[in-house]
Design a protein around this motif. Structure first.
Motif, PDB file in Angstrom:
ATOM      1  N   GLY A  74       0.841  -1.186   0.000  1.00 55.76           N
ATOM      2  CA  GLY A  74       0.000   0.000   0.000  1.00 55.76           C
ATOM      3  C   GLY A  74       0.873   1.230   0.000  1.00 55.76           C
ATOM      4  N   PRO A  75       0.286   2.421  -0.040  1.00 57.92           N
ATOM      5  CA  PRO A  75       1.117   3.633  -0.048  1.00 57.92           C
ATOM      6  C   PRO A  75       1.936   3.730   1.234  1.00 57.92           C
ATOM      7  N   GLY A  76       3.134   4.278   1.122  1.00 59.53           N
ATOM      8  CA  GLY A  76       4.010   4.381   2.294  1.00 59.53           C
ATOM      9  C   GLY A  76       5.207   3.461   2.185  1.00 59.53           C
ATOM     10  N   ILE A  77       5.269   2.679   1.113  1.00 56.93           N
ATOM     11  CA  ILE A  77       6.410   1.776   0.949  1.00 56.93           C
ATOM     12  C   ILE A  77       7.616   2.532   0.395  1.00 56.93           C
ATOM     13  N   ILE A  78       7.342   3.365  -0.626  1.00 57.67           N
ATOM     14  CA  ILE A  78       8.459   4.076  -1.265  1.00 57.67           C
ATOM     15  C   ILE A  78       9.110   5.032  -0.264  1.00 57.67           C
ATOM     16  N   GLU A 138       2.010   9.089  -3.776  1.00 54.22           N
ATOM     17  CA  GLU A 138       2.710   8.471  -2.647  1.00 54.22           C
ATOM     18  C   GLU A 138       3.936   9.286  -2.274  1.00 54.22           C
ATOM     19  N   THR A 139       4.701   9.655  -3.285  1.00 59.70           N
ATOM     20  CA  THR A 139       5.787  10.620  -3.103  1.00 59.70           C
ATOM     21  C   THR A 139       5.602  11.607  -4.243  1.00 59.70           C
ATOM     22  N   PRO A 140       6.356  12.703  -4.230  1.00 57.11           N
ATOM     23  CA  PRO A 140       6.160  13.686  -5.313  1.00 57.11           C
ATOM     24  C   PRO A 140       6.365  13.094  -6.702  1.00 57.11           C
ATOM     25  N   VAL A 141       7.055  11.971  -6.830  1.00 57.71           N
ATOM     26  CA  VAL A 141       7.279  11.445  -8.180  1.00 57.71           C
ATOM     27  C   VAL A 141       6.532  10.142  -8.466  1.00 57.71           C
ATOM     28  N   ILE A 142       6.002   9.497  -7.470  1.00 58.24           N
ATOM     29  CA  ILE A 142       5.333   8.214  -7.697  1.00 58.24           C
ATOM     30  C   ILE A 142       3.860   8.329  -7.313  1.00 58.24           C
ATOM     31  N   ARG A 143       2.998   8.014  -8.274  1.00 57.31           N
ATOM     32  CA  ARG A 143       1.581   7.962  -7.972  1.00 57.31           C
ATOM     33  C   ARG A 143       1.225   6.518  -7.676  1.00 57.31           C
ATOM     34  N   HIS A 144       0.511   6.323  -6.589  1.00 52.91           N
ATOM     35  CA  HIS A 144       0.191   4.969  -6.148  1.00 52.91           C
ATOM     36  C   HIS A 144      -1.197   4.594  -6.659  1.00 52.91           C
ATOM     37  N   ARG A 282      14.058  15.622  -7.810  1.00 56.65           N
ATOM     38  CA  ARG A 282      13.719  15.273  -6.428  1.00 56.65           C
ATOM     39  C   ARG A 282      14.781  14.308  -5.914  1.00 56.65           C
ATOM     40  N   PRO A 283      14.934  14.202  -4.584  1.00 55.44           N
ATOM     41  CA  PRO A 283      15.928  13.248  -4.076  1.00 55.44           C
ATOM     42  C   PRO A 283      15.622  11.823  -4.558  1.00 55.44           C
ATOM     43  N   LEU A 284      16.684  11.034  -4.696  1.00 55.35           N
ATOM     44  CA  LEU A 284      16.510   9.663  -5.177  1.00 55.35           C
ATOM     45  C   LEU A 284      15.645   8.832  -4.233  1.00 55.35           C
ATOM     46  N   THR A 285      15.604   9.209  -2.956  1.00 55.71           N
ATOM     47  CA  THR A 285      14.804   8.427  -2.015  1.00 55.71           C
ATOM     48  C   THR A 285      13.327   8.437  -2.386  1.00 55.71           C
ATOM     49  N   ASP A 286      12.912   9.431  -3.167  1.00 54.37           N
ATOM     50  CA  ASP A 286      11.512   9.494  -3.565  1.00 54.37           C
ATOM     51  C   ASP A 286      11.107   8.361  -4.496  1.00 54.37           C
ATOM     52  N   ARG A 287      12.091   7.641  -5.001  1.00 54.17           N
ATOM     53  CA  ARG A 287      11.733   6.525  -5.878  1.00 54.17           C
ATOM     54  C   ARG A 287      12.448   5.243  -5.428  1.00 54.17           C
ATOM     55  N   THR A 288      12.876   5.193  -4.180  1.00 49.66           N
ATOM     56  CA  THR A 288      13.662   4.055  -3.732  1.00 49.66           C
ATOM     57  C   THR A 288      13.029   3.384  -2.522  1.00 49.66           C
ATOM     58  N   VAL A 289      13.064   2.067  -2.502  1.00 48.50           N
ATOM     59  CA  VAL A 289      12.683   1.310  -1.315  1.00 48.50           C
ATOM     60  C   VAL A 289      13.940   0.561  -0.872  1.00 48.50           C
ATOM     61  N   LEU A 290      14.242   0.629   0.409  1.00 45.89           N
ATOM     62  CA  LEU A 290      15.414  -0.090   0.906  1.00 45.89           C
ATOM     63  C   LEU A 290      14.972  -1.246   1.786  1.00 45.89           C
ATOM     64  N   ILE A 291      15.619  -2.386   1.580  1.00 44.21           N
ATOM     65  CA  ILE A 291      15.404  -3.502   2.486  1.00 44.21           C
ATOM     66  C   ILE A 291      16.751  -3.841   3.070  1.00 44.21           C
ATOM     67  N   ALA A 292      16.873  -3.676   4.356  1.00 46.65           N
ATOM     68  CA  ALA A 292      18.184  -3.849   4.988  1.00 46.65           C
ATOM     69  C   ALA A 292      18.117  -4.986   5.973  1.00 46.65           C
TER      70      ALA A 292
END
Lengths: 590, 465
Positions: A74-78, A138-144, A282-292
């Motif tokens: 759902g939204p909030g992942i990116i 969802e973020t300024p660059v990704i529409r969910h 926009r910062p790259l984080t706006d289109r990135t999901v990290l799994i650590a």
């Protein structure tokens, strides 16, 4: 009530029960540690626990959930950062401080945040699995886009007004054929080990442009393709993946840090929030999901992290996005398989790895692809997996099996890395099977001559490789001038073209057009010098003219937005060599 | 009053089994009292029904099935922590062995630690000046980094470690406290003495916490030693805001202890008989280096390992290299030619140096000089192997220059006295003097401005012969 019978590291057994199903998610012990059922026999149910089992006692309860290990979508992942089983690390930090405590059960995505939801359907619309019913930024660059579960279909009987909603608010209701009403929220669950369905797998036809010369030009990868980056430690696997994550033209990056260093994830977090994506500003984080799931976090969650990552990627692909997954490193994942397999006392195959290693690897890589989604859009998942071969030996099982399932193999080379030649991709042992699929694209977008130039550059490198065998034995000085020219030109290609400086503002990302022009200049120099040699000019004179050095520095000297400067280089090469030819003529005339 | 269990049901190597045990947790610690009054400590490594398997830290020598009374403590292994630990010596399992009595604990902590949340880490950036040219210039040590020394038996890794401890200086905030935690795992008596003596001589003894497990001490204790050391380090760094340098030696002995323990447990072996979880186990040690948000301290690790048969592809150095942020590799042939420190430049690396050097940290030309030295020295190797085939006289002009550069580089740059402490400026200037032995056109890793500023063909005169 089911009770723990035995504990051995992350493996817990429950005796004499028929309550569990295979791959079901369970809560283990009073602290409700998250676990998954991985084996059922008449006597024992075996559970792998995703957290540290210190202090777990025999007789503590084990709770069913009735559903398999799932990811919340759902939204909030990116722009979020999760551990291997999709727990948000920033939220965990708020509750348990700098160090991760066991049993931190926090919802995967923020349930309080309000999203600006647009309802995309009206009452009476017939929806099928995968249809979009609502969307929100969802973020300024990704529409969910919120999509109906692939298992549901039915008619819309109620919708909410456009407005602000939380992820668990009902925004739409549908009635299926049997008359059952389903309430749809902004989020859904999906079992991580099951690929999400698509309408159709499409042919691969577009490259993933990365701005890295050796990749885009020599060893391209396609959108929806698979690539492996094997390399011993210190050869720059992580660095290469960071470069790709920063610059490739995917819409969304899923970066899986699987059993790697904590500081590297911190670095990704820092760098990606500072770096501005030139396409969106926009910062790259706006289109990135990290799994650590770093190497000191529980091993079972490391095994799951790969599946969590690809499930998130598939979800966004279904909305019509192009996703690139960086999995660093798949060897750590394979080792997690081995570790758990050992605890289960399974019969080992090669090097202690379980016999099902190849089938697990292929299951993972086959989830990549260029697809037509259920809602009729096109999306792709590209997988780029780092492989850390034990002892830098590419004949070990993980590298060998991975090689069977990927079509792009970027072998990193220790001796290149020792000489600080980065990216240390060895051009003779690496390959890409995508070049045929992408021919049409290159001819259309980069010009018909692009592939011709590529071939000529490759030929020089191959010839150099053969000549080096001789040079190693007798030295370069005794070679005839034509062969010296090949060696010199190959050096220009290696240093000036293949080697790329990730820390230089222009060189870190090079557009395809500049890559082509660079090849053109290098080959102009080659052809022109060959002609000069045939007119009697000696190789020493050509080298002394400094043209090679000048061409090597092109990558720094010509900014990416001043491509017209390339003409000057061609003119200079011509005039300098012409002068040498004239001198030679005069000399022979005397 | 907790229950005491009389006797044991099985003894196998360092492991003992107890039957009819109730209500104990995985990883829990038990006190085992022998009939002669001595006490040993055990830890639960597996529980299955009413059977518990314990590893006994002090070994099972003298235990019988009937002469013990076992009591479970209900807690995992914990270490008593306090600032008083500085200057003290402990056994591998954390008991004081210097005859000065117990410490007065400020708190207790589980020695297994907890994983540091990646979002709570601060990315390491500040460099530690070791005063050793090859390290400072080419594989810069960064505060919060884990940088192992890959060595071989008989090489000078201990000497190098002592020199680093003695000379290590933090570039800024020098008023902040700096201390060393030293974990010895399976080292020889004289090595332990060498370290003790060296710390005393250089006057840092009061700033050192030592955990000693000698080679004839029990192997189970050896598995605890680095965990105790790191728990102490984390406490001092993250709660007392000190900069801690942790030296762990010898990781190879540690891994061998782990293998011995694993095989006595009957586990399925992975590569070369080491347990399949060796990677995760080593990671649980090395990843405890770092800087946590909310404290001004740091944990920097220098683990030392001796590569069996000098083989860098052996599982121990191999897995270590995949976890740590670079490595310092010592080389036997350099050592044999009398070069100290015998650091083999090409396979050595510091992954974090790129963000901790240059303008504001060291000097703006640092990364160019380092890259160029690496590239040039790689060419020296090519020239040397060519020379060994066709003879030095047959080499081209440029290759001969590289040969000369190689000799001078080893003689002036790598070689350094045990008491010689070079500043970063000295080191970089030395690098330029050496690079000036090569023609300008060969320096393709350095941009024009910098070459104009520093390159000076006459600089080689600075190198005394």
């Amino acid at each position: 009530m089911n009770k723990i019978y035995s504990v051995n590291g992350p493996v817990v057994k429950v005796k004499d029960t028929k309550d569990f199903s295979m791959l079901e998610m369970v809560y283990v012990g009073e602290r409700r540690l998250i676990g998954e059922v991985i084996g059922i026999t008449g006597e024992f149910t075996t559970i792998q626990v995703y957290e540290v089992t210190t202090g777990l006692k025999v007789g503590e309860p084990v709770f069913n959930t009735g559903s398999p290990m799932s990811a919340t979508l759902g939204p909030g992942i990116i722009s979020n950062i999760f551990d291997g089983i999709e727990r948000p690390l920033k939220e965990i930090k708020k509750t348990s401080g700098a160090f991760i405590n066991e049993g931190s059960n926090v919802p995967a995505i923020d349930t309080e945040k309000l999203y600006d939801v647009t309802i995309e359907v009206t009452i009476g619309t017939e929806l099928t699995g995968g249809s979009i019913y609502a969307s929100c930024p969802e973020t300024p660059v990704i529409r969910h886009y919120c999509m109906l579960s692939p298992f549901l279909s039915g008619k819309v009987i109620w919708t909410a007004e456009n407005g602000k909603y939380r992820v668990n608010d009902t925004v739409c209701k549908i009635e299926d054929k049997k008359g059952k009403v389903h309430e749809l929220t902004l989020c859904q669950k999906w079992p991580i080990r099951q690929p999400r369905p698509v309408a159709e797998r499409l042919m691969i036809s577009r490259p993933l442009i990365t701005g890295q010369r050796i990749i885009d030009t020599i060893l391209p990868i396609a959108k929806g393709g698979t690539a492996a980056i094997p390399g011993g430690f210190g050869t720059g696997k992580t660095m290469t993946q960071h470069q790709l994550a920063k610059w490739c033209d995917a819409d969304i990056i899923v970066y899986i840090g699987c059993g790697e260093r904590g500081n590297e994830m911190t670095q990704v977090l820092e760098e990606f929030s500072e770096l501005i994506d030139p396409k969106t500003n926009r910062p790259l984080t706006d289109r990135t999901v990290l799994i650590a799931n770093t190497s000191n976090m529980p091993v079972a969650a490391r095994e799951a992290s790969i599946y969590t990552g690809i499930t998130l990627a598939e979800y966004y692909r279904d909305m019509g996005y192009h996703i690139a997954i960086m999995a660093d490193s798949t060897s750590r994942w394979a080792e997690a398989l081995r570790e758990i397999s050992g605890r289960l006392e399974e019969m080992p195959a090669e090097e202690g790895f379980p016999a099902y290693l190849p089938s697990r690897l292929s299951e993972f890589y086959e989830r990549a692809g260029y697809m037509e989604t259920l809602c009729g859009k096109e999306g792709s998942v590209t997988i780029i997996g780092a492989v850390s071969p034990q002892g830098s030996d590419f004949s070990e099982p993980v590298t060998q099996n991975t090689k069977r399932f990927v079509r792009c193999f970027w072998a990193l080379d220790k001796s290149l890395a020792y000489a600080r030649h980065y990216p240390a991709i060895n051009w003779t042992t690496s390959y890409s099977e995508y070049i045929d699929d992408l021919t049409e694209f290159y001819e259309r977008e980069a010009g018909a001559e692009f592939l011709q130039l590529r071939q000529e550059v490759s030929n020089i490198l191959i010839e150099e490789n053969q000549l080096m065998e001789i040079v190693k034995l007798i030295g370069a000085d005794v070679l005839p001038d034509e062969q010296k020219l090949i060696i010199e030109l190959a050096r220009v290609i290696r240093v000036g073209f293949l080697q790329q400086n990730a820390y230089h503002k222009d060189d870190t990302y090079v557009p395809l057009q500049k890559q082509k022009l660079m090849m053109e200049v290098i080959l102009t120099l080659f052809d022109r010098a060959k002609k000069a040699l045939s007119k009697g000019v000696s190789m020493n004179e050509i080298s002394a003219a400094g043209l090679m050095e000048k061409v090597i520095k092109i990558k720094y000297d010509i900014p990416n937005d001043k491509l017209e400067l390339f003409e000057d280089y061609k003119i200079e090469i011509n005039s300098v060599l012409e002068k040498l030819e004239n001198n030679e003529e005069e000399r022979s005339a005397v | 009053m907790s229950i005491q269990y009389l006797g044991l049901s099985e003894i196998n190597g360092p492991l003992v089994a107890l039957d009819h045990v109730k209500g104990v947790g995985y990883d829990e610690i038990a006190d085992i009292r022998l009939s002669d009054g001595t006490e040993r400590v055990g830890r639960i490594v597996e529980i299955s029904g009413e059977k518990a398997i314990l590893q006994v830290f002090e070994g099972t020598k003298g235990l019988s099935l009937t002469n013990t009374k076992t009591r479970f403590t209900g807690k995992p292994m914990e270490l008593a922590l306090s600032e008083e630990m500085l200057g003290r010596v402990f056994s591998g399992s954390g008991k004081p062995i210097d005859g000065l009595g117990d410490i007065y604990p400020d708190k207790f902590a589980d020695i297994n630690g907890k994983p540091l949340n990646p979002v709570s880490r601060t990315y390491p950036r500040n460099y530690i000046r070791t005063g050793i040219s090859s390290i400072d210039c080419l594989m810069t040590l960064i505060r919060g980094q884990k940088l192992p020394i890959f060595s071989g038996s008989g090489l000078s890794h201990n000497k190098l470690a002592v020199q680093i401890v003695r000379q290590a200086k933090i570039a800024d905030e020098s008023n902040q406290e700096f201390a060393v935690v030293f974990g010895a795992m399976g080292v020889k008596n004289d090595v332990a003495d060498y370290f003790k003596k060296s710390f005393a001589e250089s006057g840092v003894q009061q700033k050192v916490v030592m955990f000693m497990n000698l080679s004839n001490d029990p192997i189970i204790e050896r598995i605890l030693t680095p965990r105790c050391a790191l728990t102490a380090a984390e406490y001092l760094a993250f709660e007392k805001n000190m900069h801690i340098l942790v030296i762990l030696t010898d990781i190879t002995s540690y891994c061998e202890a782990l293998r011995e323990f694993s095989s006595s447990k009957g586990e399925i072996p992975g590569r070369k008989g080491y347990p399949g979880y060796l990677y995760s186990d080593l990671a649980s040690l090395y990843e405890r280096a770092g800087i946590a948000e909310g404290s001004t301290g740091s944990v920097t690790q220098i683990p030392i390992l001796t590569m069996p048969n000098d083989d860098i592809t052996h599982p121990i150095p191999d897995l270590t290299g995949y976890i740590t942020e670079g490595q310092i590799v010592l080389d036997r042939s350099l050592d044999q030619t009398g070069i100290y420190p015998s650091i083999s430049i090409l396979p050595s690396l510091s992954r974090l140096m790129k963000d901790g050097i240059g303008e504001g940290y060291t000097r703006s030309d640092h990364s160019s000089v380092a890259n160029q030295l690496f590239a040039a020295y790689a060419k020296v190797q090519d020239a040397r192997s060519l020379a060994s085939v066709i003879g030095e006289e047959e080499l081209s002009e440029v290759d001969r220059k590289y040969m000369k550069f190689g000799v001078q580089f080893e003689k002036h740059f790598i070689t350094q006295g045990f008491n010689e402490d070079r500043s970063i400026e000295e080191t970089l200037d030395l690098g330029w003097s050496l690079l000036s032995l090569l023609p300008k056109s060969e320096l393709d890793r350095i941009d024009e401005d910098m070459l104009n500023k520093y390159y000076d063909a006459n600089k080689e005169d600075n190198l005394s012969d």
